[in-house]
Motif scaffolding. Structure first.
Motif, short mmCIF file in Angstrom:
data_model
loop_
_atom_site.label_atom_id
_atom_site.label_comp_id
_atom_site.label_asym_id
_atom_site.label_seq_id
_atom_site.Cartn_x
_atom_site.Cartn_y
_atom_site.Cartn_z
N ALA A 239 0.73 -1.36 -0.05
CA ALA A 239 0.39 0.11 -0.42
C ALA A 239 1.23 1.50 0.43
O ALA A 239 0.35 1.95 -0.97
CB ALA A 239 -0.99 -0.23 1.22
N ALA A 240 2.03 0.95 0.38
CA ALA A 240 2.74 2.69 1.11
C ALA A 240 3.49 2.49 -0.28
O ALA A 240 4.51 3.58 -0.79
CB ALA A 240 3.79 2.34 1.58
N THR A 241 3.60 2.22 -1.97
CA THR A 241 3.88 2.31 -2.90
C THR A 241 2.65 2.96 -3.40
O THR A 241 3.27 3.36 -4.87
CB THR A 241 4.30 0.89 -3.46
OG1 THR A 241 2.96 -0.11 -4.36
CG2 THR A 241 5.29 -0.77 -2.96
N THR A 242 1.86 3.20 -3.24
CA THR A 242 0.39 3.40 -4.27
C THR A 242 0.88 5.07 -4.18
O THR A 242 1.18 5.89 -2.59
CB THR A 242 -0.59 3.59 -3.99
OG1 THR A 242 -1.07 3.66 -1.71
CG2 THR A 242 -0.92 1.51 -3.72
N ASP A 243 0.42 5.62 -5.79
CA ASP A 243 -0.10 7.84 -4.99
C ASP A 243 -1.21 7.85 -3.94
O ASP A 243 -0.88 9.24 -3.33
CB ASP A 243 -0.77 7.77 -6.53
CG ASP A 243 0.29 7.84 -7.82
OD1 ASP A 243 1.14 7.68 -7.52
OD2 ASP A 243 -0.38 8.10 -8.20
N ASP A 244 -2.35 6.29 -3.00
CA ASP A 244 -2.65 7.52 -2.57
C ASP A 244 -2.00 6.80 -1.12
O ASP A 244 -2.51 7.97 -0.70
CB ASP A 244 -3.60 6.12 -2.44
CG ASP A 244 -5.17 6.53 -3.82
OD1 ASP A 244 -5.17 7.70 -4.37
OD2 ASP A 244 -5.89 5.19 -4.01
N TYR A 245 -1.33 6.22 -1.04
CA TYR A 245 -0.87 6.78 0.15
C TYR A 245 0.25 7.61 0.54
O TYR A 245 -0.19 8.35 1.19
CB TYR A 245 0.74 5.20 0.58
CG TYR A 245 1.70 5.58 1.50
CD1 TYR A 245 1.28 5.80 3.06
CD2 TYR A 245 2.71 6.21 1.27
CE1 TYR A 245 2.19 5.75 3.47
CE2 TYR A 245 3.53 6.16 1.85
CZ TYR A 245 3.49 5.71 3.61
OH TYR A 245 4.62 6.05 4.48
N ALA A 246 0.96 8.01 -0.76
CA ALA A 246 2.08 9.10 -1.22
C ALA A 246 1.18 10.53 -0.48
O ALA A 246 1.30 11.61 0.24
CB ALA A 246 2.27 9.77 -1.95
N GLU A 247 -0.70 10.94 -0.64
CA GLU A 247 -1.25 11.65 -1.23
C GLU A 247 -2.19 11.67 0.51
O GLU A 247 -2.23 12.62 1.02
CB GLU A 247 -2.68 11.44 -2.34
CG GLU A 247 -4.14 12.95 -2.24
CD GLU A 247 -3.77 14.01 -1.82
OE1 GLU A 247 -4.65 14.68 -1.25
OE2 GLU A 247 -2.94 14.20 -2.27
N GLY A 248 -1.99 10.82 1.06
CA GLY A 248 -2.99 11.09 2.02
C GLY A 248 -1.94 10.97 3.76
O GLY A 248 -2.41 12.02 4.42
N VAL A 249 -0.79 10.91 2.81
CA VAL A 249 0.10 11.67 4.42
C VAL A 249 0.16 13.05 4.24
O VAL A 249 0.42 13.65 5.02
CB VAL A 249 1.77 10.62 4.23
CG1 VAL A 249 3.01 11.34 5.02
CG2 VAL A 249 1.86 8.88 4.61
N SER A 250 0.53 13.22 2.74
CA SER A 250 0.92 14.69 2.52
C SER A 250 -0.38 15.25 2.85
O SER A 250 -0.59 16.59 3.43
CB SER A 250 0.91 14.70 1.10
OG SER A 250 2.20 14.48 0.87
N ALA A 251 -1.83 15.05 2.77
CA ALA A 251 -2.62 15.81 2.86
C ALA A 251 -3.18 15.99 4.16
O ALA A 251 -3.61 17.06 5.54
CB ALA A 251 -4.59 15.14 2.90
N PHE A 252 -2.27 14.65 5.09
CA PHE A 252 -2.49 14.57 6.64
C PHE A 252 -1.24 15.86 7.87
O PHE A 252 -1.85 16.21 8.43
CB PHE A 252 -2.07 13.28 7.37
CG PHE A 252 -1.79 13.00 9.04
CD1 PHE A 252 -2.53 12.73 9.19
CD2 PHE A 252 -0.63 13.33 9.61
CE1 PHE A 252 -2.60 12.63 11.40
CE2 PHE A 252 -0.91 13.24 11.10
CZ PHE A 252 -1.98 12.72 11.71
#
Length: 263
Positions: A239-252
């Motif tokens: 899951a940490a390889t997905t764009d959604d992971y990067a977006e979720g962390v950035s948004a947080f």
């Protein structure tokens, strides 16, 4: 998208693929063409990254009344006929559940036999207040297919599953929700809106992560703790390889709502 004889298929810009059962057989019952179409849909939609939620619902006040019993053989050819039918339906289930696309089932009328099995495939299940579910198979001297015997005890426990299957009674909407067979109940006025709301919530989420965690939960009963822990480590790293992971962390970190893309 192909044209279908037993389904009305609609897709939205938000990534929802809505499959309304409109069977050529009475009471939205299964026929060979319907099963073939659902197999094609399950395969194709799970391969399409633009599809972020699959909705399976009925039409005209019926979800699915199960197999088309009027077409069942009554002689020595029946075992082969039913083995073929069960194998085909089981392949449909596998194709729908193997992917990472969340599924919502909208049980908007009777769900019996194979329709009962299809209803339980939803990661989220919404049932109309006037609908009912019924295991159905014992009514014609049969056992079950389409993963009915797999998901039923997972959802309600062994003893309750035996009661539902062996007594073969109709389960009203409120009771289905109370025992955990379905997620929630909606009245006639709110059913369509609530179904869309649930699908949209999933379709705008981190699709790969949602699909993966749903499968993990479903498969947990068949694993030892060590196997489940190993799979958790594998899936969270993936899951940490997905764009959604990067977006979720950035948004947080930026204190804003994430804008997930589904991959």
């Amino acid at each position: 998208m192909n044209e279908f004889d037993n389904f009305n298929v609609e897709r939205t810009e938000t990534g929802i693929a809505s499959l309304s059962i409109e069977s050529e057989s009475a009471m939205n019952s299964l026929n060979d063409g319907m099963t073939e179409e659902l197999l094609w849909l399950g395969t194709e939609l799970n391969e399409d990254d633009d599809v972020r939620c699959i909705v399976l619902r009925g039409s005209d006040g019926v979800f699915c009344a199960g197999g088309n019993i009027t077409s069942f053989d009554e002689d020595s050819s029946a075992p082969a006929q039913l083995r073929r039918g069960a194998s085909f339906l089981n392949n449909v289930v596998y194709q729908l559940k193997r992917g990472e696309t969340p599924i919502v089932t909208g049980i908007d009328g009777p769900a019996v036999g194979a329709g009962f099995a299809l209803a339980l495939l939803g990661d989220i299940t919404l049932v109309h207040e006037e609908a009912y579910l019924q295991y159905g198979y014992p009514g014609v001297g049969l056992t079950g297919d389409g993963s009915a015997t797999y998901f039923l005890p997972h959802l309600v426990g062994l003893q309750e599953a035996k009661r539902i299957a062996l007594l073969n009674e109709r389960i009203p909407a409120d009771e289905a929700a109370e025992i955990g067979l379905v997620t929630e109940v909606a009245d006639d006025e709110s059913f369509d809106d609530r179904l869309e709301e649930l699908a949209t919530s999933l379709a705008t989420g981190p699709t790969k992560a949602l699909g993966a965690v749903s499968r993990q939960l479903e498969e947990a009963y068949a694993r030892q703790l060590s196997e489940q822990l190993a799979d958790e480590a594998e899936q969270i790293a993936t899951a940490a390889t997905t764009d959604d992971y990067a977006e979720g962390v950035s948004a947080f970190k930026e204190k804003r709502e994430p804008d997930f893309v589904g991959y």
